[in-house]
Design an enzyme around this catalytic site. Structure first.
Site, PDB file in Angstrom:
ATOM      1  N   ARG A  15      38.982  24.112  28.087  1.00  0.00           N
ATOM      2  CA  ARG A  15      37.732  24.643  28.643  1.00  0.00           C
ATOM      3  C   ARG A  15      36.503  23.859  28.167  1.00  0.00           C
ATOM      4  O   ARG A  15      35.450  24.428  27.903  1.00  0.00           O
ATOM      5  CB  ARG A  15      37.572  26.134  28.304  1.00  0.00           C
ATOM      6  CG  ARG A  15      38.477  27.031  29.129  1.00  0.00           C
ATOM      7  CD  ARG A  15      38.221  28.495  28.852  1.00  0.00           C
ATOM      8  NE  ARG A  15      38.508  28.825  27.464  1.00  0.00           N
ATOM      9  CZ  ARG A  15      37.990  29.842  26.789  1.00  0.00           C
ATOM     10  NH1 ARG A  15      37.150  30.649  27.379  1.00  0.00           N
ATOM     11  NH2 ARG A  15      38.310  30.077  25.541  1.00  0.00           N
ATOM     12  N   LEU A  17      34.532  21.980  29.790  1.00  0.00           N
ATOM     13  CA  LEU A  17      33.386  22.010  30.703  1.00  0.00           C
ATOM     14  C   LEU A  17      32.560  23.273  30.487  1.00  0.00           C
ATOM     15  O   LEU A  17      31.331  23.250  30.525  1.00  0.00           O
ATOM     16  CB  LEU A  17      33.853  21.933  32.161  1.00  0.00           C
ATOM     17  CG  LEU A  17      32.700  21.826  33.165  1.00  0.00           C
ATOM     18  CD1 LEU A  17      31.911  20.534  32.961  1.00  0.00           C
ATOM     19  CD2 LEU A  17      33.199  21.909  34.599  1.00  0.00           C
ATOM     20  N   LYS A  18      33.250  24.381  30.264  1.00  0.00           N
ATOM     21  CA  LYS A  18      32.555  25.645  30.001  1.00  0.00           C
ATOM     22  C   LYS A  18      31.609  25.475  28.811  1.00  0.00           C
ATOM     23  O   LYS A  18      30.419  25.773  28.887  1.00  0.00           O
ATOM     24  CB  LYS A  18      33.587  26.728  29.693  1.00  0.00           C
ATOM     25  CG  LYS A  18      32.991  28.017  29.179  1.00  0.00           C
ATOM     26  CD  LYS A  18      34.083  28.925  28.618  1.00  0.00           C
ATOM     27  CE  LYS A  18      33.500  30.206  28.071  1.00  0.00           C
ATOM     28  NZ  LYS A  18      32.890  31.038  29.129  1.00  0.00           N
ATOM     29  N   LYS A 119      33.372  35.882  46.676  1.00  0.00           N
ATOM     30  CA  LYS A 119      34.733  35.380  46.469  1.00  0.00           C
ATOM     31  C   LYS A 119      35.121  34.340  47.497  1.00  0.00           C
ATOM     32  O   LYS A 119      34.848  34.488  48.681  1.00  0.00           O
ATOM     33  CB  LYS A 119      35.727  36.534  46.513  1.00  0.00           C
ATOM     34  CG  LYS A 119      35.752  37.258  45.209  1.00  0.00           C
ATOM     35  CD  LYS A 119      36.747  38.372  45.194  1.00  0.00           C
ATOM     36  CE  LYS A 119      36.485  39.213  43.973  1.00  0.00           C
ATOM     37  NZ  LYS A 119      37.304  38.858  42.818  1.00  0.00           N
ATOM     38  N   GLU A 613      39.314  44.087  47.485  1.00  0.00           N
ATOM     39  CA  GLU A 613      39.423  42.630  47.463  1.00  0.00           C
ATOM     40  C   GLU A 613      40.848  42.149  47.754  1.00  0.00           C
ATOM     41  O   GLU A 613      41.041  40.981  48.042  1.00  0.00           O
ATOM     42  CB  GLU A 613      38.898  42.051  46.156  1.00  0.00           C
ATOM     43  CG  GLU A 613      39.816  42.247  44.976  1.00  0.00           C
ATOM     44  CD  GLU A 613      39.281  41.638  43.695  1.00  0.00           C
ATOM     45  OE1 GLU A 613      38.152  41.972  43.310  1.00  0.00           O
ATOM     46  OE2 GLU A 613      40.006  40.845  43.094  1.00  0.00           O
ATOM     47  N   CYS A 651      34.818  49.299  42.788  1.00  0.00           N
ATOM     48  CA  CYS A 651      33.606  48.507  42.590  1.00  0.00           C
ATOM     49  C   CYS A 651      33.020  48.036  43.908  1.00  0.00           C
ATOM     50  O   CYS A 651      31.989  48.480  44.349  1.00  0.00           O
ATOM     51  CB  CYS A 651      33.903  47.291  41.749  1.00  0.00           C
ATOM     52  SG  CYS A 651      34.456  47.702  40.114  1.00  0.00           S
ATOM     53  N   GLU A 673      30.300  52.053  44.253  1.00  0.00           N
ATOM     54  CA  GLU A 673      29.116  51.231  44.042  1.00  0.00           C
ATOM     55  C   GLU A 673      28.228  51.324  45.291  1.00  0.00           C
ATOM     56  O   GLU A 673      28.622  50.874  46.354  1.00  0.00           O
ATOM     57  CB  GLU A 673      29.603  49.791  43.857  1.00  0.00           C
ATOM     58  CG  GLU A 673      28.595  48.823  43.380  1.00  0.00           C
ATOM     59  CD  GLU A 673      29.210  47.420  43.301  1.00  0.00           C
ATOM     60  OE1 GLU A 673      30.214  47.248  42.609  1.00  0.00           O
ATOM     61  OE2 GLU A 673      28.669  46.531  43.967  1.00  0.00           O
ATOM     62  N   HIS A 702      24.720  46.302  36.864  1.00  0.00           N
ATOM     63  CA  HIS A 702      24.829  44.851  36.741  1.00  0.00           C
ATOM     64  C   HIS A 702      23.527  44.219  36.295  1.00  0.00           C
ATOM     65  O   HIS A 702      23.447  43.003  36.131  1.00  0.00           O
ATOM     66  CB  HIS A 702      25.304  44.251  38.067  1.00  0.00           C
ATOM     67  CG  HIS A 702      26.567  44.893  38.562  1.00  0.00           C
ATOM     68  ND1 HIS A 702      26.545  46.031  39.348  1.00  0.00           N
ATOM     69  CD2 HIS A 702      27.870  44.625  38.334  1.00  0.00           C
ATOM     70  CE1 HIS A 702      27.797  46.397  39.599  1.00  0.00           C
ATOM     71  NE2 HIS A 702      28.614  45.567  38.990  1.00  0.00           N
ATOM     72  N   CYS A 734      29.196  51.601  37.932  1.00  0.00           N
ATOM     73  CA  CYS A 734      30.381  50.957  37.347  1.00  0.00           C
ATOM     74  C   CYS A 734      30.376  51.216  35.842  1.00  0.00           C
ATOM     75  O   CYS A 734      29.491  51.917  35.338  1.00  0.00           O
ATOM     76  CB  CYS A 734      30.388  49.455  37.655  1.00  0.00           C
ATOM     77  SG  CYS A 734      32.009  48.671  37.406  1.00  0.00           S
TER      78      CYS A 734
HETATM   79  N1  GLN Z   1      36.767  52.243  33.667  1.00  0.00           N
HETATM   80  C1  GLN Z   1      36.322  50.888  33.755  1.00  0.00           C
HETATM   81  C2  GLN Z   1      35.043  50.717  32.946  1.00  0.00           C
HETATM   82  O1  GLN Z   1      34.303  51.637  32.881  1.00  0.00           O
HETATM   83  C3  GLN Z   1      36.048  50.510  35.189  1.00  0.00           C
HETATM   84  C4  GLN Z   1      35.556  49.101  35.314  1.00  0.00           C
HETATM   85  C5  GLN Z   1      35.480  48.550  36.713  1.00  0.00           C
HETATM   86  O2  GLN Z   1      35.425  49.289  37.669  1.00  0.00           O
HETATM   87  N2  GLN Z   1      35.428  47.246  36.867  1.00  0.00           N
HETATM   88  O3  GLN Z   1      34.775  49.656  32.439  1.00  0.00           O
HETATM   89 ZN    ZN Z   2      33.445  49.287  38.960  1.00  0.00          ZN
END
Ligand code: GLN
Ligand code: ZN
Length: 766
Positions: A15, A17-18, A119, A613, A651, A673, A702, A734
């Protein structure tokens, strides 16, 4: 017969490059040092491919961040808001502009948001979405590709094959940033720039140019098909003396086969791992002259190729086309596979002998060519490895297989219908209207992470480690009680990652030390490997959930990851259908749900973060996927009493086209979400008259921004306009593990206040 590779991982086997990018962003190294790291990675990659004996070796497949963003910079597709970065700030020119587009720019008095990221088709790699305007112009703005080719040519001579994102996919994967035009119409302006670039590459000595057109394997409108015809005819008319390879992957060409094989190019690449069945049709329609690159080695997984199976396909192609029109290749760029299996010293040797990472896959490409030309020696060792995997008791557990085959519809259904359960659960939990909860995790502070690292290294005993985790859990519970949340969580402090945590405790999983794959920019992930039948040797979450439940009188929600999400974020078996593997995981999670129930836990959340996804790229394949994915969830959630409340969380909640399947999961409560779209996503639920309880996320986790109480009340009011208020829950959108405590506390306090206001202001009709 030729061999080729379509792209090689660029993060470096350690890794490098990271680390270099992050140091450059932090101002710790300068541009020349960054470029030096890049040069070393590229040269090592080329050498690896030369050593493996590959005939056509990709160049310009390296990227500091993302190949689609490279394309935008090359073509001058630079959103207006970034022009200041070049004009007002003293920078390292294009490269800083490039990173500003990728990451945003918040320095020197400027505050410019990053470009959107999404994605790359159905992979876990994320690209930067090109932004187009109605009057979009294209020109060669950044000439890097020529330099890339030049250095590759020095290392590889004629073997160097420049790779570009193809013009039609480039447009289709982008976005209109204003109304009133269709980005596909930009093809007429875009193609001349591709012509210019390809001609220049030819002048510099390129014999082949690879244009990646993954969109050619998607559902296409008539206009989009015409764009392909137009673009490649125009290129053919204005470019000569260079061989164009069009690369498709991740799906079958299906109704686009006729179009694809008739493009006026030298060679077409097809993915025969994802879609082996397309070979017959491609061969039956292929015109004279066109060469066919057969992608027989899985570029997206970690398993050794089954040479006999690949040879059948290769031989079929040779029979029809002659060896000189066949090219052997991996199914797609190796960007999506880990780099070098040799670095894995801790994997069980028996299992390791069934695996191949990018470097090993190149050797397989070359070996297949030799075998196809008659060298049978190489076949024997491969046959042995494949046979050993097929019969190994490490892989095959009859009890697990029998249990999966015995799953009936009754195993995938709750005892009573939702309205009955709802009544019983209301009586049991006696929650206020607009009950408040969170999605599971609380901030994973540096302290918590260091604790885990120390424990893993052996610097902490299990007892010491658990004591600290217990304390973090108790603190989080006390605090949730203080601010007045209704349904509590334990905080997930003992978990590193929501998939890894379960994988580590289930049989049939293994973990690598260096199996990193680029997810976006400098972020890499190390997915677990599911190698065998999955079973659950012991309880996985009961200890921590029970501990937490004992600290409070409030309901404590148990926290599990669902089967589709575990599947989706792992390297999976290629020796059985995905739905079978998913059902095995589903049964293991089902047993855990029952164990939690038995331990007195009344509410269990089964996260299916990744169900959306996993949706297939082609519409025709979606119903089948949704059927088994939903059923697997129902298997995990069934068998419990009516008074046990099952939650799920998702999500990426773009549910418009799949809402009936979300409803069919029949979770008592779903949290989703929606905050960034201002509840817009709820329209699908409203329109469908979604019957069960639902917690539309009222704030965006986020971002560190703390939402106000008023904002959240107004979102709840909106939600109550769309759905029965008595079914609404109040929660963030989330888990909170990536956040810091101060903002988390402030935001959740405001959220609880918002729920209280909602209880007063919004009327509930029972
Ligand atoms: N239960 C997980 C958290 O709270 C759910 C995370 C997610 O949806 N990506 O982190
Ligand atoms: Zn989530």
């Amino acid at each position: 017969m030729l061999t080729q590779n379509l792209g090689y991982p660029r993060i470096g086997s350690q890794r490098q490059l990271k680390k270099a990018c992050e140091n450059y962003w932090a101002g710790k190294i300068d541009l020349s040092e960054l470029k030096e790291v890049a040069r070393a990675i590229k040269e090592a990659n080329w050498q690896t491919q030369l050593d493996a004996g590959i005939d056509l070796i990709p160049c310009n497949d390296f990227s500091f961040y993302d190949q689609v963003l490279d394309t935008s910079l090359m073509l001058g597709v630079i959103p207006q808001r970034y022009t200041q970065v070049l004009s007002q700030v003293k920078t390292n020119g294009e490269i800083d502009l490039y990173f500003a587009m990728a990451r945003g720019y918040q320095k020197d008095g400027l505050d410019i948001t990053a470009m959107e990221m999404t994605k790359w088709l159905d992979t876990n790699y994320h690209y930067i979405v090109p932004e187009f305007t109605a009057k979009q112009e294209f020109s060669v703005f950044y000439e890097n590709v020529y330099g890339e080719y030049h250095s590759a040519q020095k290392a590889l001579g004629k073997k160097a094959k420049p790779v570009l994102v193809g013009p039609v996919s480039y447009l289709l994967l982008g976005k209109e940033k204003e109304e009133g035009f269709d980005r596909i119409d930009l093809i007429k302006k875009l193609v001349p720039v591709y012509v210019e670039i390809i001609n220049r590459l030819k002048q510099l000595g390129a014999e082949w140019v690879q244009l990646d057109e993954p969109c050619l394997a998607l559902d296409l409108s008539k206009k989009e098909k015409e764009a392909f015809e137009f673009a490649y005819r125009a290129i053919a008319n204005r470019v000569s003396g260079v061989k164009i390879l069009v690369a498709t992957y991740f799906e079958a060409l299906l109704d686009n086969t006729q179009l694809a094989v008739n493009l006026p190019v030298t060679a077409l690449h097809v993915d025969l791992v994802r879609a082996p069945e397309q070979l017959d049709e491609v061969l039956s329609l292929i015109p004279d002259q066109l060469q066919l690159s057969v992608g027989v080695i899985d570029g997206r997984n970690v398993w050794k190729n089954d040479y006999e199976k690949s040879l059948q396909q290769i031989n079929k192609a040779i029979e029809k086309l002659g060896a000189d029109r066949v090219i052997i290749a991996p199914s797609c760029s190796l960007l999506h596979s880990p780099i070098d299996l040799e670095l894995e010293t801790a994997i069980d040797p028996e299992i390791k002998n069934w695996m191949a990472f990018a470097k090993q896959k190149l050797t397989e490409v070359a070996a297949l060519k030799q075998i196809a030309e008659g060298n049978n020696e190489l076949l024997d060792a491969n046959k042995k490895a494949i046979a050993s995997r097929r019969s190994s008791q490490k892989v095959h557990k009859q009890v697990v297989k029998d249990r999966v085959s015995a799953i009936t519809d009754a195993d995938a259904a709750r005892n009573s219908a939702f309205p009955v359960r709802q009544q019983i659960q209301r009586e049991r939990f006696n929650l206020p209207s607009f009950p408040t909860t969170t999605i599971g995790s609380f901030p994973q502070t540096d302290d918590i992470r260091q604790l885990r690292a120390k424990f893993k290294k052996g610097d902490l005993t299990l007892e010491q480690y658990e004591k600290e985790i217990e304390q973090a859990t108790i603190d989080a519970i006390r605090w949730q009680e203080e601010i007045g949340l209704d349904v509590l969580v334990h905080g997930e402090f003992e978990r590193n990652d929501m998939v890894e945590y379960f994988g580590e405790q289930l049989d049939g999983f293994l973990f690598t030390k260096n199996g990193w794959v680029q997810s976006y920019g400098s972020r890499c992930v190390k997915p677990p490997v599911i190698f065998g039948d999955v079973s659950r040797p012991k309880d996985m979450t009961v200890r921590w959930t029970q501990f937490a439940a004992a600290q409070t009188d409030k309901p404590m929600k148990g926290m599990l990851t669902g089967p589709v999400t575990i599947l989706q974020w792992s390297f999976v078996r290629d020796d059985q259908p995905r739905d079978v593997t998913t059902n095995q995981i589903a049964l293991a999670i089902h047993d855990e749900v029952l164990a939690l129930e038995k331990a007195g836990v009344g509410i269990v959340q089964i996260d299916e973060a990744a169900i959306r996804e996993g949706l297939p790229l082609r519409k025709a394949k979606r119903p089948h996927y949704l059927d088994w994915a939903v059923k697997a969830f129902r298997v995990t959630a069934s068998g419990v009493q009516d008074n046990t409340q099952i939650h799920t969380h998702m999500c990426y909640s773009e549910f418009n086209d799949i809402i009936e399947h979300i409803a069919a999961m029949d979770a008592d409560v779903i949290t989703i979400e929606t905050s960034r779209s201002q509840m817009e996503l709820l329209h699908a639920f409203a329109h469908f008259e979604y019957p069960n309880e639902i917690g539309p996320g009222v704030y965006d986790i986020h971002s560190p921004r703390v939402p106000t109480t008023e904002e959240m009340v107004s979102l709840l009011t909106k939600a109550a306009d769309l759905l029965p208020a008595q079914n609404l829950w109040v929660n963030p959108d989330c888990g909170l593990k990536t956040r810091k405590w101060p903002e988390t506390k402030a935001a959740l306090e405001n959220m609880v206040a918002a729920a209280r206001q909602a209880r007063e202001q919004i009327s509930i009709e029972a």
